[in-house]
Design an enzyme around this catalytic site. Structure first.
Site, short mmCIF file in Angstrom:
data_model
loop_
_atom_site.label_atom_id
_atom_site.label_comp_id
_atom_site.label_asym_id
_atom_site.label_seq_id
_atom_site.Cartn_x
_atom_site.Cartn_y
_atom_site.Cartn_z
N GLY A 118 -1.56 6.07 -2.68
CA GLY A 118 -2.99 6.27 -3.57
C GLY A 118 -4.28 5.47 -2.99
O GLY A 118 -4.74 5.59 -3.40
N HIS A 119 -3.18 4.21 -2.45
CA HIS A 119 -4.37 3.43 -1.85
C HIS A 119 -5.45 3.69 -0.66
O HIS A 119 -6.75 4.08 -0.68
CB HIS A 119 -3.91 2.14 -1.97
CG HIS A 119 -2.53 1.59 -2.63
ND1 HIS A 119 -1.61 0.77 -2.54
CD2 HIS A 119 -3.49 0.57 -3.68
CE1 HIS A 119 -1.21 -0.54 -3.41
NE2 HIS A 119 -2.75 -0.21 -3.96
N GLN A 148 -8.53 -0.68 -16.70
CA GLN A 148 -9.21 -1.20 -15.42
C GLN A 148 -10.79 -0.71 -14.88
O GLN A 148 -10.96 -1.33 -15.35
CB GLN A 148 -7.98 -1.25 -14.35
CG GLN A 148 -8.78 -2.39 -13.19
CD GLN A 148 -7.39 -2.52 -12.31
OE1 GLN A 148 -7.05 -3.68 -12.30
NE2 GLN A 148 -8.21 -1.46 -11.06
N GLN A 172 -7.92 6.75 -10.78
CA GLN A 172 -8.01 7.10 -12.43
C GLN A 172 -6.15 6.53 -13.32
O GLN A 172 -6.78 6.51 -14.93
CB GLN A 172 -7.91 8.34 -12.69
CG GLN A 172 -8.36 8.40 -13.83
CD GLN A 172 -8.04 9.86 -14.33
OE1 GLN A 172 -8.35 10.77 -13.81
NE2 GLN A 172 -6.55 10.18 -15.20
N LEU A 177 1.01 -1.61 0.24
CA LEU A 177 -0.23 0.35 0.02
C LEU A 177 0.36 1.40 -0.09
O LEU A 177 2.04 1.16 0.65
CB LEU A 177 -0.71 0.20 1.49
CG LEU A 177 -2.26 -1.32 1.03
CD1 LEU A 177 -2.82 -0.64 2.55
CD2 LEU A 177 -2.35 -1.53 0.03
N MET A 213 2.77 7.37 -7.93
CA MET A 213 2.39 6.23 -7.61
C MET A 213 1.86 5.21 -7.63
O MET A 213 0.90 4.89 -8.44
CB MET A 213 1.52 6.58 -5.94
CG MET A 213 2.34 7.63 -5.09
SD MET A 213 2.08 7.53 -3.37
CE MET A 213 2.48 9.33 -3.20
N SER A 214 2.87 3.61 -7.00
CA SER A 214 2.32 2.54 -7.84
C SER A 214 3.24 1.56 -7.24
O SER A 214 4.24 1.79 -6.82
CB SER A 214 2.58 2.58 -9.44
OG SER A 214 2.49 1.01 -9.91
N VAL A 252 -2.47 9.87 -7.53
CA VAL A 252 -2.51 10.37 -6.30
C VAL A 252 -0.57 10.09 -6.91
O VAL A 252 -0.07 9.43 -7.30
CB VAL A 252 -2.13 9.21 -4.71
CG1 VAL A 252 -1.22 10.50 -3.38
CG2 VAL A 252 -3.41 10.12 -4.15
P1 AMP Z 1 -3.82 -1.88 -7.18
O1 AMP Z 1 -3.23 -2.95 -5.26
O2 AMP Z 1 -2.18 -1.99 -7.95
O3 AMP Z 1 -4.43 -3.16 -7.88
O4 AMP Z 1 -3.66 -1.08 -6.99
C1 AMP Z 1 -5.59 -1.31 -6.05
C2 AMP Z 1 -6.45 0.28 -6.61
O5 AMP Z 1 -5.57 1.42 -6.00
C3 AMP Z 1 -6.76 0.04 -8.06
O6 AMP Z 1 -7.60 1.05 -8.01
C4 AMP Z 1 -5.38 1.33 -8.69
O7 AMP Z 1 -6.34 2.04 -9.23
C5 AMP Z 1 -5.89 1.90 -7.17
N1 AMP Z 1 -4.09 2.88 -7.56
C6 AMP Z 1 -2.72 2.11 -7.42
N2 AMP Z 1 -1.96 3.27 -7.47
C7 AMP Z 1 -3.03 4.20 -7.66
C8 AMP Z 1 -2.39 5.82 -6.75
N3 AMP Z 1 -1.04 6.58 -7.85
N4 AMP Z 1 -3.48 6.54 -7.23
C9 AMP Z 1 -3.86 7.02 -6.82
N5 AMP Z 1 -4.97 5.13 -6.69
C10 AMP Z 1 -5.14 4.47 -7.12
#
Ligand code: AMP
Length: 285
Positions: A36-37, A153, A148, A33, A184-185, A176
Site C-alpha cells: 500500500g505504501h 485522514q 483512500q 512498509l 493492507m495495514s 491496496v
Molecule cells: P501509515 O504508515 O499507516 O501512516 O500510512 C501511510 C500512508 O499509507 C497513508 O496515506 C495511508 O493511507 C497509506 N496506506 C496505508 N495502507 C494502505 C493501503 N492498503 N493502500 C493504500 N494506501 C495505504
C-alpha cells in the site's frame, strides 16, 4: 537513495531541488512498509521529479492506551523497500527534533476531527494534522500522496491544507488489498491466525453494500444494515462504527444522492486490533 535524519538537512535538500526547478512528491508514513505504501511511491514518482518518504511513528497521534510503544519499526527493511520502489530520500526525523522541550503548537481541524474515528480517538487527527503540517513545512512538497483506506485522514488533511493555504496538491490513491480483500495495514501484523482468517469480512461487508447500491438502493440505513449483517457472522470482528457520510463534511447521509463515503471500523476480539476500511459510492475522493 539518501537517508536523512536531520530537519535542517532535509530542508536544505528540498531547497536545492526546488532551486533547480524540480518538483517534489511526498509520502508521509509511520513505516512497517507494505505494498500500500509502495503504491503511493509509484504515484508520487509518476507526478513529480523527486520522491521523499518520511518514516516517523508520531507519538502525538496515539492515545494513552494505544499502540505507540509496540508499533513495528523495521527501519532497515523499510529503507530497502523504499529504495527498491525508487524513493530518492527517506526522511527519518527524531522525536526530540520534532517535539523538543517546550513544544506547544497543535493544529486542530474542527468538526471533521471529531467524527468517525475521532469519536473514539479524540486527539488522533490533531496529532496527524500537526505532524503533517510540520512535515509539509520541512519537505515543501508539490504533491503529497495518501491512501483512500484512511479516508478521514485525507479529508482532514485536505481541509487543513486549504484552510491554511499550504501550497501542496493532495492525491488520494486506491486501497491496496491482500488477495482475500483485506486492506493492507501495518497493524495486520498484530492479528492472531483466527482473526486474520476472519478479517476479510470487513471488506466483504463493504462490497455487499456496493452491490446493493449498484442494484439501485440509495437509503443509508439499508446499505449499513447489509454491512452489519456481514459483521455479525464473524464473532472475532466487532463493529465500532459503520457510517455513510458526505465526502467533504463527513456528516451522515440519509440517502446517497451523489458521492458518499462508506467507512467501517472494527476491533478484533483476541488481539484488540483496530482495523478500518472504506469505499466510495458514486464518485471518488
Ligand atoms: P501509515 O504508515 O499507516 O501512516 O500510512 C501511510 C500512508 O499509507 C497513508 O496515506 C495511508 O493511507 C497509506 N496506506 C496505508 N495502507 C494502505 C493501503 N492498503 N493502500 C493504500 N494506501 C495505504
Amino acid at each position: 537513495m539518501n537517508i536523512i535524519r536531520s530537519l535542517s538537512e532535509m530542508k536544505k535538500w528540498s531547497q536545492s531541488l526546488r532551486k533547480a526547478g524540480r518538483t517534489i512528491g511526498f509520502i508521509p508514513t509511520m513505516g512497517a512498509l507494505h505494498e500500500g505504501h509502495l503504491s503511493l511511491v509509484a504515484q508520487a514518482r509518476s507526478q513529480a521529479d523527486a520522491t521523499v518518504m518520511s518514516i516517523f511513528v508520531n507519538p502525538i497521534q496515539f492515545g494513552p492506551a494505544e499502540d505507540f510503544r509496540r508499533y513495528p519499526r523495521p527501519l532497515e527493511a523499510d529503507c530497502a523497500k523504499a529504495a527498491g520502489a525508487g524513493c530518492d530520500v527517506v526522511f527519518v526525523p527524531q522525536k526530540s527534533d520534532m517535539y523538543p522541550e517546550r513544544y506547544c503548537t497543535f493544529v486542530t481541524v474542527e468538526d471533521l476531527s471529531g467524527r468517525l474515528c475521532g469519536a473514539s480517538r479524540p486527539a488522533h487527527f490533531r496529532g496527524v494534522a500537526t505532524v503533517v503540517l510540520k512535515l509539509f513545512n520541512i519537505v515543501t512538497p508539490d504533491i503529497a500522496c495518501f491512501g483512500q483506506k484512511d479516508a478521514q485522514q485525507v479529508i482532514v488533511l485536505r481541509r487543513m491544507a486549504e484552510d491554511l493555504n499550504v501550497p501542496v496538491t493532495i492525491k488520494v490513491c486506491p486501497t491496496v488489498r491482500e488477495a482475500d480483500g483485506l486492506a493492507m495495514s501495518s497493524r495486520n501484523a498484530y492479528l492472531t491466525p483466527a482473526e486474520r482468517a476472519a478479517a476479510p469480512v470487513i471488506y466483504k461487508g463493504l462490497q455487499a453494500a456496493r452491490a446493493l447500491y449498484d442494484k439501485g438502493e440509495r437509503k443509508a440505513v439499508r446499505l449499513s444494515q447489509i454491512i452489519e449483517e456481514h459483521y455479525r457472522t464473524a464473532p472475532l470482528i466487532k463493529k465500532e462504527y459503520i457510517e455513510i457520510v458526505d465526502t467533504i463534511s463527513l456528516h451522515p447521509l440519509a440517502a446517497v444522492a451523489s458521492t458518499a463515503l462508506v467507512a467501517a471500523a472494527c476491533r478484533t476480539e483476541e488481539s484488540k486490533t483496530r482495523l478500518i476500511d472504506t469505499i466510495v459510492l458514486g464518485g471518488s475522493l
